[in-house]
Design a protein around this motif. Structure first.
Motif, PDB file in Angstrom:
ATOM      1  N   GLY A 187       0.846  -1.210   0.000  1.00  0.00           N
ATOM      2  CA  GLY A 187       0.000   0.000   0.000  1.00  0.00           C
ATOM      3  C   GLY A 187       0.873   1.249   0.000  1.00  0.00           C
ATOM      4  O   GLY A 187       0.629   2.185  -0.767  1.00  0.00           O
ATOM      5  N   ASN A 188       1.884   1.272   0.857  1.00  0.00           N
ATOM      6  CA  ASN A 188       2.801   2.421   0.900  1.00  0.00           C
ATOM      7  C   ASN A 188       3.510   2.582  -0.437  1.00  0.00           C
ATOM      8  O   ASN A 188       3.627   3.688  -0.965  1.00  0.00           O
ATOM      9  N   ALA A 189       4.024   1.461  -0.952  1.00  0.00           N
ATOM     10  CA  ALA A 189       4.805   1.525  -2.191  1.00  0.00           C
ATOM     11  C   ALA A 189       3.958   2.130  -3.306  1.00  0.00           C
ATOM     12  O   ALA A 189       4.426   2.990  -4.062  1.00  0.00           O
ATOM     13  N   ILE A 190       2.697   1.707  -3.388  1.00  0.00           N
ATOM     14  CA  ILE A 190       1.823   2.253  -4.442  1.00  0.00           C
ATOM     15  C   ILE A 190       1.538   3.732  -4.153  1.00  0.00           C
ATOM     16  O   ILE A 190       1.574   4.573  -5.051  1.00  0.00           O
ATOM     17  N   LYS A 191       1.299   4.025  -2.864  1.00  0.00           N
ATOM     18  CA  LYS A 191       0.958   5.413  -2.492  1.00  0.00           C
ATOM     19  C   LYS A 191       2.074   6.385  -2.892  1.00  0.00           C
ATOM     20  O   LYS A 191       1.811   7.476  -3.381  1.00  0.00           O
ATOM     21  N   PHE A 192       3.327   5.958  -2.690  1.00  0.00           N
ATOM     22  CA  PHE A 192       4.430   6.895  -2.904  1.00  0.00           C
ATOM     23  C   PHE A 192       5.027   6.833  -4.314  1.00  0.00           C
ATOM     24  O   PHE A 192       5.943   7.585  -4.620  1.00  0.00           O
ATOM     25  N   THR A 193       4.530   5.889  -5.148  1.00  0.00           N
ATOM     26  CA  THR A 193       5.125   5.744  -6.481  1.00  0.00           C
ATOM     27  C   THR A 193       4.190   6.323  -7.545  1.00  0.00           C
ATOM     28  O   THR A 193       3.039   5.909  -7.634  1.00  0.00           O
ATOM     29  N   ALA A 227       9.614  -3.810  -3.419  1.00  0.00           N
ATOM     30  CA  ALA A 227      10.445  -2.750  -4.006  1.00  0.00           C
ATOM     31  C   ALA A 227       9.563  -1.820  -4.824  1.00  0.00           C
ATOM     32  O   ALA A 227       8.490  -2.220  -5.300  1.00  0.00           O
ATOM     33  N   ASP A 228       9.989  -0.584  -4.960  1.00  0.00           N
ATOM     34  CA  ASP A 228       9.231   0.342  -5.802  1.00  0.00           C
ATOM     35  C   ASP A 228      10.180   1.297  -6.502  1.00  0.00           C
ATOM     36  O   ASP A 228      11.369   1.359  -6.177  1.00  0.00           O
ATOM     37  N   THR A 229       9.630   2.004  -7.480  1.00  0.00           N
ATOM     38  CA  THR A 229      10.440   2.975  -8.222  1.00  0.00           C
ATOM     39  C   THR A 229      10.070   4.398  -7.803  1.00  0.00           C
ATOM     40  O   THR A 229      10.189   5.327  -8.578  1.00  0.00           O
ATOM     41  N   GLY A 230       9.587   4.514  -6.557  1.00  0.00           N
ATOM     42  CA  GLY A 230       9.153   5.816  -6.032  1.00  0.00           C
ATOM     43  C   GLY A 230      10.329   6.709  -5.643  1.00  0.00           C
ATOM     44  O   GLY A 230      11.464   6.488  -6.070  1.00  0.00           O
ATOM     45  N   PRO A 231      10.055   7.679  -4.772  1.00  0.00           N
ATOM     46  CA  PRO A 231      11.083   8.690  -4.460  1.00  0.00           C
ATOM     47  C   PRO A 231      12.191   8.167  -3.554  1.00  0.00           C
ATOM     48  O   PRO A 231      13.195   8.845  -3.370  1.00  0.00           O
ATOM     49  N   GLY A 232      11.998   6.997  -2.935  1.00  0.00           N
ATOM     50  CA  GLY A 232      13.002   6.502  -1.996  1.00  0.00           C
ATOM     51  C   GLY A 232      12.883   7.220  -0.666  1.00  0.00           C
ATOM     52  O   GLY A 232      12.074   8.151  -0.514  1.00  0.00           O
ATOM     53  N   LEU A 289      13.453  -0.278  -1.140  1.00  0.00           N
ATOM     54  CA  LEU A 289      13.366  -1.734  -1.078  1.00  0.00           C
ATOM     55  C   LEU A 289      13.187  -2.122   0.380  1.00  0.00           C
ATOM     56  O   LEU A 289      14.102  -1.977   1.191  1.00  0.00           O
ATOM     57  N   PHE A 290      11.976  -2.571   0.704  1.00  0.00           N
ATOM     58  CA  PHE A 290      11.705  -3.030   2.066  1.00  0.00           C
ATOM     59  C   PHE A 290      11.936  -4.536   2.110  1.00  0.00           C
ATOM     60  O   PHE A 290      11.462  -5.261   1.230  1.00  0.00           O
ATOM     61  N   ARG A 291      12.662  -4.979   3.138  1.00  0.00           N
ATOM     62  CA  ARG A 291      12.912  -6.421   3.277  1.00  0.00           C
ATOM     63  C   ARG A 291      12.373  -6.884   4.623  1.00  0.00           C
ATOM     64  O   ARG A 291      12.674  -6.278   5.651  1.00  0.00           O
ATOM     65  N   GLY A 333      -1.634  10.076   5.877  1.00  0.00           N
ATOM     66  CA  GLY A 333      -1.293   8.861   6.618  1.00  0.00           C
ATOM     67  C   GLY A 333      -1.075   9.183   8.074  1.00  0.00           C
ATOM     68  O   GLY A 333      -0.876  10.339   8.447  1.00  0.00           O
ATOM     69  N   THR A 334      -1.129   8.122   8.879  1.00  0.00           N
ATOM     70  CA  THR A 334      -0.974   8.322  10.319  1.00  0.00           C
ATOM     71  C   THR A 334       0.469   8.157  10.756  1.00  0.00           C
ATOM     72  O   THR A 334       0.833   8.556  11.853  1.00  0.00           O
ATOM     73  N   GLY A 335       1.286   7.517   9.915  1.00  0.00           N
ATOM     74  CA  GLY A 335       2.640   7.195  10.352  1.00  0.00           C
ATOM     75  C   GLY A 335       2.641   5.969  11.247  1.00  0.00           C
ATOM     76  O   GLY A 335       3.568   5.759  12.026  1.00  0.00           O
ATOM     77  N   LEU A 336       1.580   5.155  11.139  1.00  0.00           N
ATOM     78  CA  LEU A 336       1.505   3.968  12.002  1.00  0.00           C
ATOM     79  C   LEU A 336       1.776   2.671  11.239  1.00  0.00           C
ATOM     80  O   LEU A 336       2.123   1.656  11.830  1.00  0.00           O
ATOM     81  N   GLY A 337       1.596   2.717   9.913  1.00  0.00           N
ATOM     82  CA  GLY A 337       1.685   1.481   9.116  1.00  0.00           C
ATOM     83  C   GLY A 337       2.986   0.730   9.329  1.00  0.00           C
ATOM     84  O   GLY A 337       2.979  -0.474   9.634  1.00  0.00           O
ATOM     85  N   LEU A 338       4.098   1.425   9.210  1.00  0.00           N
ATOM     86  CA  LEU A 338       5.386   0.736   9.334  1.00  0.00           C
ATOM     87  C   LEU A 338       5.668   0.339  10.783  1.00  0.00           C
ATOM     88  O   LEU A 338       6.344  -0.665  11.032  1.00  0.00           O
ATOM     89  N   ALA A 339       5.153   1.138  11.733  1.00  0.00           N
ATOM     90  CA  ALA A 339       5.330   0.763  13.148  1.00  0.00           C
ATOM     91  C   ALA A 339       4.613  -0.568  13.392  1.00  0.00           C
ATOM     92  O   ALA A 339       5.126  -1.453  14.086  1.00  0.00           O
ATOM     93  N   ALA A 384      13.911   5.940  11.481  1.00  0.00           N
ATOM     94  CA  ALA A 384      12.814   6.657  12.152  1.00  0.00           C
ATOM     95  C   ALA A 384      11.444   6.258  11.626  1.00  0.00           C
ATOM     96  O   ALA A 384      10.489   6.191  12.400  1.00  0.00           O
ATOM     97  N   ILE A 385      11.322   5.969  10.332  1.00  0.00           N
ATOM     98  CA  ILE A 385       9.977   5.731   9.782  1.00  0.00           C
ATOM     99  C   ILE A 385       9.313   4.480  10.374  1.00  0.00           C
ATOM    100  O   ILE A 385       8.116   4.311  10.235  1.00  0.00           O
ATOM    101  N   PHE A 386      10.091   3.632  11.060  1.00  0.00           N
ATOM    102  CA  PHE A 386       9.482   2.461  11.694  1.00  0.00           C
ATOM    103  C   PHE A 386       8.956   2.782  13.095  1.00  0.00           C
ATOM    104  O   PHE A 386       8.384   1.940  13.763  1.00  0.00           O
ATOM    105  N   GLN A 411       7.109  10.050   9.893  1.00  0.00           N
ATOM    106  CA  GLN A 411       7.051  10.017   8.440  1.00  0.00           C
ATOM    107  C   GLN A 411       8.368  10.525   7.893  1.00  0.00           C
ATOM    108  O   GLN A 411       9.055  11.295   8.576  1.00  0.00           O
ATOM    109  N   ALA A 412       8.728  10.062   6.702  1.00  0.00           N
ATOM    110  CA  ALA A 412      10.017  10.479   6.157  1.00  0.00           C
ATOM    111  C   ALA A 412      10.030  11.993   6.037  1.00  0.00           C
ATOM    112  O   ALA A 412      11.003  12.659   6.330  1.00  0.00           O
ATOM    113  N   ASP A 413       8.870  12.521   5.622  1.00  0.00           N
ATOM    114  CA  ASP A 413       8.755  13.963   5.515  1.00  0.00           C
ATOM    115  C   ASP A 413       7.749  14.408   6.562  1.00  0.00           C
ATOM    116  O   ASP A 413       6.548  14.244   6.399  1.00  0.00           O
ATOM    117  N   ASN A 414       8.250  14.963   7.676  1.00  0.00           N
ATOM    118  CA  ASN A 414       7.337  15.349   8.749  1.00  0.00           C
ATOM    119  C   ASN A 414       6.809  16.769   8.573  1.00  0.00           C
ATOM    120  O   ASN A 414       6.083  17.275   9.405  1.00  0.00           O
TER     121      ASN A 414
END
Ligand code: ADP
Length: 708
Positions: free
Chosen positions: A309-315, A336-341, A397-399, A367-373, A349-351, A356-359
């Motif tokens: 969901g994040n990858a699609i949102k940001f790409t 993996a995505d071809t978004g902004p990185g 690239l999230f692993r 977004g709430t900034g909760l998904g990755l947490a 921090a984003i976890f 959020q990467a951009d606060n």
């Protein structure tokens, strides 16, 4: 003769005088020695006196040092005190003079376990009752030698009352903070749960409204209503999940699940979003991966949905690729995505929650900034880990690595023998072609990639003989059709077009367009192997299972009881069932539902093909209804009869709810909002011809129950 005048007399006088002289001389010498010795002794006494002063001074010095430190010192011979300093005497409320020789002991209130040190010393903490109240003393106890081989027990103690009080305060403060945090999580969980019910009503109604023949403007408004509602539901779900993980309420299931199916579900759910943005969504299971694993399928799906969901949102351009493989015995998931990185300094921090990467206030994405947490907590809960890095070529690239065991009897899908098969893959998508190359290589084949029709033509003319071509419709419909003609002319056996589900609807007949068939994106390895392996006779194009509903059109009118106390939810369920050509009956609570089922069993009312039971209902909850129905069936109906399909419906399908529903005798547990596809699957199952009517049991119905 006068004796004195004789010579003898004169000699005697001389001798006597001589003796007297000698004696006098000796006496004189002795007096000198004595005087000398007396002087030496006086010197020694002086020195000793000096030493005594020095010793007294030194003792005073050390005593004042010890007293100044405030440490407690006591020496005991057995229980008798042979030495105690002022601080120890004060601890007992005694004077220094009265304590030595006494057996005085402070009263012990509490003590902590002792620790033995090297050299025979012991360290321990005691709480003692003193005239000034309870004091905690930390003791060092040693045996010290005194005179003639005797020893005494020496204790040196330090007052640690303030430290212990500090520790206690810390423990209490921590307990208070944890309690408050738990209360917050409980509050969040409750509130978000309460939000879901009306939200489900809004979304469901928007769905129903959308099907009522609206004009284009109205349809746009309804779509906007639905999109906003979905976004809100997503946020509420995030908060609910986070609160559950925080409150430690999340129990992980440990069940066998089909990995391929899981990835397909995620792709299917996410594909519309990717399509709406015009980006690729590719998924790939590494060849050789077992079909079934053991773990919490739903939580794994949640991890995938969040990352994808994040990858699609940001790409905005390119695409998103999901790859599942194995690495050092762990299941390795890559999104993996071809978004902004993500900037390197924000990758940790984003976890964290609410990060959020951009606060900045200028950020573009909601977004709430909760998904990755949530993702991180779930991964850790499963014994794994998650991280992010920069993708080569741009993007993120999230692993995720998870220790999920391979299920007993899990198979490794068989691979066809494609030795020397040469496949031309024409696509400019960022992930799909690479995944196809891996799938083809795993079977022993060779894939050559071409980014567009021109490059494909150049390859065809390059002298290599290809067996098959896969053409992505994303290169352009006309270009793809023209290329198909060239490929046919080049004599290739297979030329398949790759279409997304949406494109499939619009594309028309692939055969008429010059292709031998089509593949639905994201392309599954199984479909590819089936389509490109030699077949005894020409087969129809592969139709993906998800796009057909065999029973839907011809289904008999099923009678479904909906037990639901919430009027809007009930309306939603009954209308949806009507859409599926069913005859729904609404029961407002558990008691009404049980009465209706009982009437059906007794032949006093309509019997039901399926019962949907809300778990939480007034009067009698869904679980109690299910238990009562199963008891009734046992008592009134013969052992050959097949039980009525009972499906629990819950706003919050926690593992506990599902287990409780199954334990109460239900056949399944579905989440609210009622997923149309899940409901349809159930209707399809119960609609198997003549199979499921309770009063007309058949072997088919028995087998259906057996597979639940
Ligand atoms: P949310 O998406 O609700 O803001 P998340 O916890 O899911 O919260 O993500 C936290 C942040 O990480 C996002 O706000 C975004 O800045 C960054 N992020 C997550 N995934 C990606 C991605 N695929 N590409 C770029 N940035 C991402």
């Amino acid at each position: 003769m006068d004796p004195l005048s004789s010579p003898w007399a004169a000699v005697s006088v001389v001798v006597l005088a001589l003796f007297a002289g000698i004696a006098a001389l000796t006496l004189l010498r002795q007096r000198d020695r004595i005087v000398r010795q007396a002087a030496e002794l006086a010197g020694d006494v002086e020195t000793l006196n000096d030493r005594l002063w020095a010793l007294a001074d030194s003792e005073e010095h050390y005593r004042s040092l010890i007293e100044a430190q405030g440490d407690l010192i006591v020496r005991r011979d057995g229980a008798r005190i042979v030495y105690a300093n002022g601080a120890y005497a004060a601890l007992l409320g005694l004077g220094e003079a009265e304590i030595v020789g006494s057996l005085a002991q402070p009263r012990l209130v509490a003590c902590r376990p002792a620790l033995a040190l090297d050299g025979g010393a012991r360290v321990f903490d005691e709480c003692l009752a003193t005239p000034e109240g309870e004091r905690w003393i930390s003791w060092v106890e040693t045996v010290v030698p005194v005179t003639l081989g005797r020893t005494v027990l020496q204790r040196v103690g330090r007052d640690i009352t303030a430290r212990i009080a500090g520790e206690q305060e810390l423990v209490e403060a921590r307990a208070r903070a944890e309690g408050a945090n738990e209360a917050k999580s409980r509050f969040l969980a409750t509130v978000s749960h309460e939000f879901r019910t009306p939200l489900n009503g809004i979304l469901g109604m928007a769905d129903l409204l959308g099907d009522t023949g609206l004009d284009p403007e109205q349809a746009t408004y309804v779509r906007a209503l639905r999109t906003s509602g979905e976004a809100l539901l997503g946020l509420v779900d995030d908060i609910l999940d986070f609160a559950k993980v925080e409150a430690g309420k999340l129990e992980l299931a440990n069940e066998r699940f089909d990995l391929g199916l899981l990835v397909e579900t995620v792709s299917e759910l996410m594909a519309p979003r990717a399509q709406a943005k015009g980006i690729e969504l590719a998924a790939h299971l590494a060849p050789g991966l077992p079909t079934h694993l053991v773990g919490d399928r739903d939580r794994l799906r949640q991890i995938l949905l969040n990352l994808v969901g994040n990858a699609i949102k940001f790409t905005d351009d390119g695409g998103v690729g999901i790859r599942i493989g194995r690495d050092a015995g762990l299941i390795a998931i890559e999104v993996a995505d071809t978004g902004p990185g993500i900037p390197e300094d924000r990758r940790q921090a984003i976890f964290e929650e609410f990060e959020q990467a951009d606060n900045s206030a200028a950020r573009r994405h909601e977004g709430t900034g909760l998904g990755l947490a949530i993702v991180r907590r779930l991964a850790v809960l499963m014994g794994g880990s998650v991280g992010v890095e920069a993708r080569q070529g741009g993007g993120s690239l999230f692993r995720v690595s998870l220790p999920l065991p391979v299920a007993v009897e899990a198979a490794v899908p068989a691979l066809p023998d494609w030795c020397s098969k040469h496949v031309l893959v024409v696509s400019d998508a960022p992930f799909g072609p690479g995944f196809l190359r891996e799938t083809i290589a795993a079977a022993g084949g060779i894939a050559t990639l071409a980014a567009d029709a021109e490059e494909a033509m150049a390859r065809l003319r390059g002298g290599v003989s290809y067996d098959a071509a896969l053409v992505d419709q994303a290169i352009g419909r006309d270009a793809a059709i023209a290329l198909a003609g060239e490929i046919r002319a080049a004599g290739l056996v297979d030329c398949l077009i790759m279409l997304s589900p949406l494109e499939r609807r619009q594309f028309g007949s692939p055969r008429e367009a010059g292709f031998t068939g089509f593949l639905v994106k994201p392309v599954r390895a199984r479909s590819l192997y089936e389509r490109l392996s030699p077949r005894p006779a020409p087969v129809a194009p592969v139709v993906e299972a998800s796009s057909v509903h065999p029973q839907r059109a011809s289904r008999q009118r099923l009678s479904v009881l909906v037990a639901e106390d919430n009027e809007i939810n009930a309306l939603l369920a009954t209308r949806t069932l009507e859409r599926f050509n069913c005859a729904p009956v609404w029961a407002r609570d558990g008691r009404e539902a049980l009465a209706a089922i009982e009437a059906g069993l007794n032949g006093a009312g309509p019997s039901f093909d399926l019962v949907l039971l809300d778990i939480r209902m007034p009067e009698l909850d869904g679980l109690a209804v299910a238990r009562a129905v199963r008891t009734m069936e046992r008592d009134r109906v013969g052992p050959d009869q097949v039980p009525l399909p009972l499906v629990a419906v819950s706003a919050n399908v926690a593992e506990g709810d599902r287990a409780a529903a199954l334990a109460a005798g239900m056949n399944d547990c579905l989440a609210k909002p009622l997923d149309r596809a899940a409901l349809q699957r159930w209707l399809d199952r119960v609609a198997l011809p003549g199979a499921f009517r309770l009063n007309a049991p058949s072997p088919l119905r028995r087998s259906f129950v057996a597979i639940l």
